[in-house]
Design a protein around this motif. Structure first.
Motif, PDB file in Angstrom:
ATOM      1  N   GLU A  55       0.839  -1.195   0.000  1.00  0.00           N
ATOM      2  CA  GLU A  55       0.000   0.000   0.000  1.00  0.00           C
ATOM      3  C   GLU A  55       0.877   1.250   0.000  1.00  0.00           C
ATOM      4  O   GLU A  55       2.013   1.237   0.479  1.00  0.00           O
ATOM      5  CB  GLU A  55      -0.906   0.022   1.234  1.00  0.00           C
ATOM      6  CG  GLU A  55      -1.931  -1.092   1.263  1.00  0.00           C
ATOM      7  CD  GLU A  55      -2.945  -1.002   0.140  1.00  0.00           C
ATOM      8  OE1 GLU A  55      -3.409   0.118  -0.161  1.00  0.00           O
ATOM      9  OE2 GLU A  55      -3.266  -2.050  -0.445  1.00  0.00           O
ATOM     10  N   LEU A  56       0.350   2.342  -0.502  1.00  0.00           N
ATOM     11  CA  LEU A  56       1.044   3.620  -0.523  1.00  0.00           C
ATOM     12  C   LEU A  56       1.419   4.024   0.906  1.00  0.00           C
ATOM     13  O   LEU A  56       0.587   3.975   1.814  1.00  0.00           O
ATOM     14  CB  LEU A  56       0.139   4.669  -1.165  1.00  0.00           C
ATOM     15  CG  LEU A  56       0.786   5.976  -1.592  1.00  0.00           C
ATOM     16  CD1 LEU A  56       1.897   5.738  -2.595  1.00  0.00           C
ATOM     17  CD2 LEU A  56      -0.274   6.898  -2.188  1.00  0.00           C
ATOM     18  N   GLY A  57       2.678   4.371   1.109  1.00  0.00           N
ATOM     19  CA  GLY A  57       3.176   4.765   2.421  1.00  0.00           C
ATOM     20  C   GLY A  57       3.751   3.617   3.235  1.00  0.00           C
ATOM     21  O   GLY A  57       4.384   3.836   4.255  1.00  0.00           O
ATOM     22  N   GLU A  58       3.534   2.386   2.790  1.00  0.00           N
ATOM     23  CA  GLU A  58       4.032   1.210   3.508  1.00  0.00           C
ATOM     24  C   GLU A  58       5.462   0.898   3.093  1.00  0.00           C
ATOM     25  O   GLU A  58       5.977   1.452   2.125  1.00  0.00           O
ATOM     26  CB  GLU A  58       3.121   0.016   3.228  1.00  0.00           C
ATOM     27  CG  GLU A  58       1.701   0.303   3.623  1.00  0.00           C
ATOM     28  CD  GLU A  58       1.114  -0.749   4.529  1.00  0.00           C
ATOM     29  OE1 GLU A  58       1.561  -1.904   4.475  1.00  0.00           O
ATOM     30  OE2 GLU A  58       0.208  -0.389   5.284  1.00  0.00           O
ATOM     31  N   VAL A  59       6.080  -0.011   3.839  1.00  0.00           N
ATOM     32  CA  VAL A  59       7.459  -0.390   3.574  1.00  0.00           C
ATOM     33  C   VAL A  59       7.593  -1.909   3.513  1.00  0.00           C
ATOM     34  O   VAL A  59       6.746  -2.640   4.026  1.00  0.00           O
ATOM     35  CB  VAL A  59       8.433   0.162   4.646  1.00  0.00           C
ATOM     36  CG1 VAL A  59       8.364   1.691   4.704  1.00  0.00           C
ATOM     37  CG2 VAL A  59       8.179  -0.444   6.005  1.00  0.00           C
ATOM     38  N   ALA A  60       8.680  -2.349   2.894  1.00  0.00           N
ATOM     39  CA  ALA A  60       9.086  -3.757   2.874  1.00  0.00           C
ATOM     40  C   ALA A  60      10.588  -3.772   3.105  1.00  0.00           C
ATOM     41  O   ALA A  60      11.281  -2.795   2.798  1.00  0.00           O
ATOM     42  CB  ALA A  60       8.737  -4.393   1.532  1.00  0.00           C
ATOM     43  N   VAL A  61      11.098  -4.860   3.642  1.00  0.00           N
ATOM     44  CA  VAL A  61      12.516  -4.965   3.971  1.00  0.00           C
ATOM     45  C   VAL A  61      13.141  -6.112   3.194  1.00  0.00           C
ATOM     46  O   VAL A  61      12.570  -7.199   3.110  1.00  0.00           O
ATOM     47  CB  VAL A  61      12.720  -5.208   5.483  1.00  0.00           C
ATOM     48  CG1 VAL A  61      14.197  -5.334   5.816  1.00  0.00           C
ATOM     49  CG2 VAL A  61      12.081  -4.096   6.298  1.00  0.00           C
ATOM     50  N   THR A  62      14.320  -5.838   2.636  1.00  0.00           N
ATOM     51  CA  THR A  62      15.107  -6.890   1.993  1.00  0.00           C
ATOM     52  C   THR A  62      16.519  -6.876   2.565  1.00  0.00           C
ATOM     53  O   THR A  62      16.924  -5.925   3.237  1.00  0.00           O
ATOM     54  CB  THR A  62      15.217  -6.701   0.460  1.00  0.00           C
ATOM     55  OG1 THR A  62      15.934  -5.486   0.191  1.00  0.00           O
ATOM     56  CG2 THR A  62      13.853  -6.671  -0.205  1.00  0.00           C
ATOM     57  N   ASP A  63      17.244  -7.911   2.233  1.00  0.00           N
ATOM     58  CA  ASP A  63      18.674  -7.937   2.499  1.00  0.00           C
ATOM     59  C   ASP A  63      19.317  -6.821   1.680  1.00  0.00           C
ATOM     60  O   ASP A  63      18.752  -6.378   0.677  1.00  0.00           O
ATOM     61  CB  ASP A  63      19.230  -9.303   2.070  1.00  0.00           C
ATOM     62  CG  ASP A  63      20.686  -9.467   2.417  1.00  0.00           C
ATOM     63  OD1 ASP A  63      20.963  -9.860   3.568  1.00  0.00           O
ATOM     64  OD2 ASP A  63      21.545  -9.195   1.554  1.00  0.00           O
ATOM     65  N   ALA A  64      20.496  -6.381   2.077  1.00  0.00           N
ATOM     66  CA  ALA A  64      21.194  -5.324   1.339  1.00  0.00           C
ATOM     67  C   ALA A  64      22.165  -5.888   0.303  1.00  0.00           C
ATOM     68  O   ALA A  64      22.791  -5.121  -0.436  1.00  0.00           O
ATOM     69  CB  ALA A  64      21.928  -4.399   2.304  1.00  0.00           C
ATOM     70  N   TYR A  65      22.333  -7.204   0.274  1.00  0.00           N
ATOM     71  CA  TYR A  65      23.198  -7.873  -0.694  1.00  0.00           C
ATOM     72  C   TYR A  65      24.599  -7.270  -0.682  1.00  0.00           C
ATOM     73  O   TYR A  65      25.256  -7.304   0.354  1.00  0.00           O
ATOM     74  CB  TYR A  65      22.545  -7.897  -2.083  1.00  0.00           C
ATOM     75  CG  TYR A  65      21.307  -8.760  -2.100  1.00  0.00           C
ATOM     76  CD1 TYR A  65      21.373 -10.090  -2.481  1.00  0.00           C
ATOM     77  CD2 TYR A  65      20.078  -8.255  -1.691  1.00  0.00           C
ATOM     78  CE1 TYR A  65      20.243 -10.900  -2.467  1.00  0.00           C
ATOM     79  CE2 TYR A  65      18.940  -9.057  -1.665  1.00  0.00           C
ATOM     80  CZ  TYR A  65      19.033 -10.372  -2.056  1.00  0.00           C
ATOM     81  OH  TYR A  65      17.927 -11.164  -2.020  1.00  0.00           O
ATOM     82  N   ASP A  66      25.073  -6.716  -1.791  1.00  0.00           N
ATOM     83  CA  ASP A  66      26.452  -6.220  -1.882  1.00  0.00           C
ATOM     84  C   ASP A  66      26.637  -4.784  -1.391  1.00  0.00           C
ATOM     85  O   ASP A  66      27.718  -4.224  -1.524  1.00  0.00           O
ATOM     86  CB  ASP A  66      26.966  -6.329  -3.328  1.00  0.00           C
ATOM     87  CG  ASP A  66      27.114  -7.782  -3.778  1.00  0.00           C
ATOM     88  OD1 ASP A  66      27.278  -8.661  -2.905  1.00  0.00           O
ATOM     89  OD2 ASP A  66      27.062  -8.026  -4.991  1.00  0.00           O
ATOM     90  N   LEU A  67      25.605  -4.179  -0.825  1.00  0.00           N
ATOM     91  CA  LEU A  67      25.717  -2.827  -0.267  1.00  0.00           C
ATOM     92  C   LEU A  67      26.317  -2.914   1.134  1.00  0.00           C
ATOM     93  O   LEU A  67      26.241  -3.954   1.789  1.00  0.00           O
ATOM     94  CB  LEU A  67      24.333  -2.170  -0.204  1.00  0.00           C
ATOM     95  CG  LEU A  67      23.643  -1.968  -1.552  1.00  0.00           C
ATOM     96  CD1 LEU A  67      22.172  -1.651  -1.357  1.00  0.00           C
ATOM     97  CD2 LEU A  67      24.343  -0.867  -2.340  1.00  0.00           C
TER      98      LEU A  67
END
Length: 175
Positions: A55-67
């Motif tokens: 939804e608009l304004g929501e967030v999701a989290v992922t791994d940062a991988y090579d960052l």
């Protein structure tokens, strides 16, 4: 909580979490998303899209991988369908939810861009004021260092002016 405005490439920053200026589909295309995708590798886009749409304004989290981070928080300040433009409410919600999620993850440091102010079409100065207000109002649990990042000289000057923040030292900007 320390909060500074810095200039640089978000994909070159070192922090517990980096914030992606995402659309609701979570597909990582150009701008901030493109820079993070290039720095992290293709896996980040695949993982993000598996969690979308949000939804608009929501967030999701992922791994940062090579960052040089543990997490990327994808904050959906703009719709990826229909008109595609950010609003004051979507920028406020995306900023607040990114800060809150970083706290929930136990992050001490966070770098976020001008959410909704690039291809999403929201005025940079007004958007920076909104983001600055949300950061100022946020009462952190674990967050100690929040950096509001600008890429270009023009964007850096506009964000500093809108938030009333003085320039951070070069050493801080390179963290």
């Amino acid at each position: 909580m320390k909060y500074d405005v810095v200039q640089g490439d978000i994909a070159a920053q070192s922090a517990d979490a980096l914030v992606n200026a995402a659309g609701t589909s979570l597909r990582m295309g150009s701008g901030v998303a493109g820079a993070l995708r290039r720095g992290a590798g293709e896996g980040i886009n695949e993982e993000a899209m598996e969690q979308g749409p949000v939804e608009l304004g929501e967030v999701a989290v992922t791994d940062a991988y090579d960052l040089d981070a543990d997490h990327v928080i994808h904050a959906a300040a703009m719709p990826h369908y229909g008109d595609g433009e950010a609003t004051e409410a979507s920028i406020r919600d995306a900023t607040w939810n990114a800060l809150e999620t970083a706290d929930e993850l136990g992050c001490e440091s966070l770098v976020l861009p001008a959410l909704g102010c690039g291809v999403a079409g929201f005025d940079l100065r007004e958007g920076a004021e909104i983001i600055g207000e949300e950061i100022d109002e946020y009462d952190p649990e674990t967050l100690e260092d929040v950096r509001f990042i600008a890429y270009s000289d023009e964007e850096f000057d506009a964000i500093r002016s809108a938030t009333g923040k003085a320039a951070a030292s070069d050493a801080e900007a390179d963290r």
